[in-house]
Design an enzyme around this catalytic site. Structure first.
Site, mmCIF file in Angstrom:
data_model
loop_
_atom_site.group_PDB
_atom_site.id
_atom_site.type_symbol
_atom_site.label_atom_id
_atom_site.label_comp_id
_atom_site.label_asym_id
_atom_site.label_seq_id
_atom_site.Cartn_x
_atom_site.Cartn_y
_atom_site.Cartn_z
ATOM 1 N N SER A 124 0.835 -1.205 0.000
ATOM 2 C CA SER A 124 0.000 0.000 0.000
ATOM 3 C C SER A 124 0.863 1.246 0.000
ATOM 4 C CB SER A 124 -0.885 -0.015 1.262
ATOM 5 O OG SER A 124 -1.464 1.259 1.468
ATOM 6 N N TYR A 149 -1.994 -0.590 10.597
ATOM 7 C CA TYR A 149 -2.286 -1.236 9.292
ATOM 8 C C TYR A 149 -1.130 -0.951 8.329
ATOM 9 C CZ TYR A 149 -3.836 -1.196 4.468
ATOM 10 O OH TYR A 149 -3.887 -1.363 3.107
ATOM 11 N N LYS A 153 2.159 -3.418 6.584
ATOM 12 C CA LYS A 153 2.561 -3.486 5.166
ATOM 13 C C LYS A 153 4.067 -3.235 5.047
ATOM 14 C CE LYS A 153 -1.547 -4.087 3.326
ATOM 15 N NZ LYS A 153 -1.900 -5.383 2.695
ATOM 16 N N ASP A 295 -4.467 11.893 8.653
ATOM 17 C CA ASP A 295 -4.568 12.126 7.204
ATOM 18 C C ASP A 295 -3.431 13.008 6.708
ATOM 19 O OD1 ASP A 295 -6.687 10.587 6.673
ATOM 20 O OD2 ASP A 295 -8.145 12.177 6.400
HETATM 21 C C1 WQD Z 1 -9.447 9.579 1.060
HETATM 22 C C2 WQD Z 1 -9.662 11.070 1.220
HETATM 23 C C3 WQD Z 1 -9.916 11.767 3.505
HETATM 24 C C4 WQD Z 1 -13.750 9.637 4.106
HETATM 25 C C5 WQD Z 1 -6.810 4.515 3.074
HETATM 26 C C6 WQD Z 1 -5.674 3.613 3.479
HETATM 27 C C7 WQD Z 1 -5.059 3.005 2.249
HETATM 28 C C8 WQD Z 1 -6.115 2.231 1.521
HETATM 29 C C9 WQD Z 1 -7.176 3.222 1.063
HETATM 30 C C10 WQD Z 1 -6.656 -0.059 2.030
HETATM 31 C C11 WQD Z 1 -8.887 11.669 2.395
HETATM 32 C C12 WQD Z 1 -11.205 12.009 2.716
HETATM 33 C C13 WQD Z 1 -12.565 10.147 3.567
HETATM 34 C C14 WQD Z 1 -14.796 10.535 4.452
HETATM 35 C C15 WQD Z 1 -13.452 12.374 3.675
HETATM 36 N N1 WQD Z 1 -6.674 1.243 2.363
HETATM 37 N N2 WQD Z 1 -12.432 11.484 3.348
HETATM 38 N N3 WQD Z 1 -14.605 11.882 4.225
HETATM 39 O O1 WQD Z 1 -7.083 7.453 3.953
HETATM 40 O O2 WQD Z 1 -6.311 7.961 1.565
HETATM 41 O O3 WQD Z 1 -6.305 5.610 2.354
HETATM 42 O O4 WQD Z 1 -7.734 3.806 2.271
HETATM 43 O O5 WQD Z 1 -6.192 -0.594 1.063
HETATM 44 O O6 WQD Z 1 -4.028 2.132 2.603
HETATM 45 O O7 WQD Z 1 -4.698 4.390 4.124
HETATM 46 O O8 WQD Z 1 -8.469 6.734 1.945
HETATM 47 O O9 WQD Z 1 -10.837 6.912 1.334
HETATM 48 O O10 WQD Z 1 -10.210 7.014 3.799
HETATM 49 O O11 WQD Z 1 -9.664 8.954 2.328
HETATM 50 O O12 WQD Z 1 -13.311 13.599 3.472
HETATM 51 O O13 WQD Z 1 -15.888 10.148 4.956
HETATM 52 O O14 WQD Z 1 -11.042 11.309 1.505
HETATM 53 O O15 WQD Z 1 -9.637 12.846 4.386
HETATM 54 O O16 WQD Z 1 -8.464 12.970 2.001
HETATM 55 P P1 WQD Z 1 -7.005 7.060 2.523
HETATM 56 P P2 WQD Z 1 -9.872 7.358 2.395
#
Ligand code: WQD
Length: 333
Positions: A124, A149, A153, A295
């Site tokens: 990841s 998590y 990785k 984040d």
């Molecule tokens: C994306 C963006 C949030 C939810 C994680 C893991 C990564 C992989 C993918 C597994 C960010 C914003 C999110 C919400 C929001 N996991 N957001 N409101 O954190 O980049 O990655 O998921 O394979 O390893 O780290 O993904 O989708 O949670 O967030 O504003 O309700 O959306 O702040 O900018 P992330 P995410």
């Protein structure tokens, strides 16, 4: 090739099994169904016409997994099995270290015992921690992960490096996914977490289908053009294809190799919301809230290495993924 796919009924695993079968490979799935459903195997058969072997098994259970290895002569293993909720990993670190590391160590011990020399690992972009600059290249520094998590990785990549270094002829390839999104156009496979989604795309899809009232945007005060977080959203079909292409890396003379799998482009939260609205001709109500702890502002991939060495070229747009994700979620109860 005959391939063991651990976690093959999961979101990325199931799409990869479809791509492998469509490429003519033989697939055996080992999955404990802790975060997926058994009927995914039937759905894979409906899509491809081929029913993969399926074992309901915990990959960390050496006795049961030894039975799997004794019943098949594998050419390679693709290792998806693992817990993957960032937030949950902060609450339950020991569960994540025990599960994700034990399953990998058991797998490698059995690969050695049965002389299965090739492993593709589902890594990841989180291993890059908080990047100095973007786009991220494979040779950029890794570490400084902000949750257990991501740290599992990081540790597993190290375990793989040490394992292939110590075992002549063994090969390992880590694929660093950025943000997987979308669903299969058949609407049979997709991302539908059992509880309230942590990830942005499934959350938006539930709002779009009236299952959640609105989206909370986690912060609009980042150093980005519109102030919201930027990520590299890659369609799960492109990601699956990336795994099929990555099998060729076992013929390269590197014992250990790493590839970024993304689109090479960044999309902000608000850009994604607007693309989703356009793709599905609807409105997504949202509220701007505070940043989510841990984040980062921006993360997206440099995919030059995957393009040059594997021929990896993303075909689907973020808008395609928004459409596929919406239609898949619409079919869920
Ligand atoms: C994306 C963006 C949030 C939810 C994680 C893991 C990564 C992989 C993918 C597994 C960010 C914003 C999110 C919400 C929001 N996991 N957001 N409101 O954190 O980049 O990655 O998921 O394979 O390893 O780290 O993904 O989708 O949670 O967030 O504003 O309700 O959306 O702040 O900018 P992330 P995410």
């Amino acid at each position: 090739m005959k391939i063991l796919v651990t976690g093959g009924t999961g979101f990325i695993g199931s799409h990869t099994v479809v791509a492998l079968l469509e490429e003519g490979h033989e697939v055996v799935i080992a999955d404990n169904l802790v975060n997926s459903q058994r009927n995914v195997v039937t759905k894979i058969k409906r899509i491809t016409g081929v029913k993969p072997f399926f074992y309901k098994v915990d990959v960390a259970d050496k006795k049961s997994m030894r039975k799997v290895f004794s019943e098949h002569k594998f050419d390679a293993v693709i290792h998806f099995a693992g817990l993957k909720a960032v937030g949950e990993s902060v609450q339950k670190p020991l569960l994540y270290y025990r599960n994700n590391l034990d399953s990998t160590l058991t797998l490698l011990e059995l690969m050695k015992e049965f002389d299965v020399k090739n492993i593709l690992f589902s890594s990841s972009a989180t291993v890059y921690g908080t990047p100095e600059n973007v786009p991220l290249k494979e040779e950029d520094p890794i570490g400084g992960t902000t949750n257990p998590y991501g740290t599992t990785k990081l540790i597993i990549e190290q375990i793989l490096m040490d394992f292939v270094h110590a075992n002549e002829g063994f090969k390992a390839v880590s694929l660093r996914y950025f943000n997987p999104i979308g669903a299969h156009p058949s609407k049979l496979l997709g991302e539908s977490p059992n509880d309230i989604p942590n990830n942005l795309m499934p959350y938006i899809s539930r709002v779009a289908n009236g299952k959640l009232s609105h989206l909370n945007v986690f912060g609009d005060d980042y150093e980005t053009p519109d102030g919201t977080g930027i990520r590299d959203y890659v369609h799960v079909l492109d990601l699956a294809n990336g795994h099929v292409l990555a099998l060729k890396a076992f013929s390269f003379n590197h014992a250990y190799n790493v590839y970024n799998l993304g689109t090479g482009k960044g999309t902000s939260v608000l850009e994604l919301v607007h693309l989703y609205e356009k793709a599905n001709k609807l409105k997504i109500p949202y509220v701007i809230g505070p940043r989510r702890e841990g984040d980062i502002a921006a993360s997206y991939a440099d995919i030059t290495k995957a393009k040059n060495e594997l021929g990896f070229v993303p075909h689907y747009s973020v808008k395609d993924a928004c459409r596929h994700a919406y239609l898949f979620e619409k079919k869920q109860k």
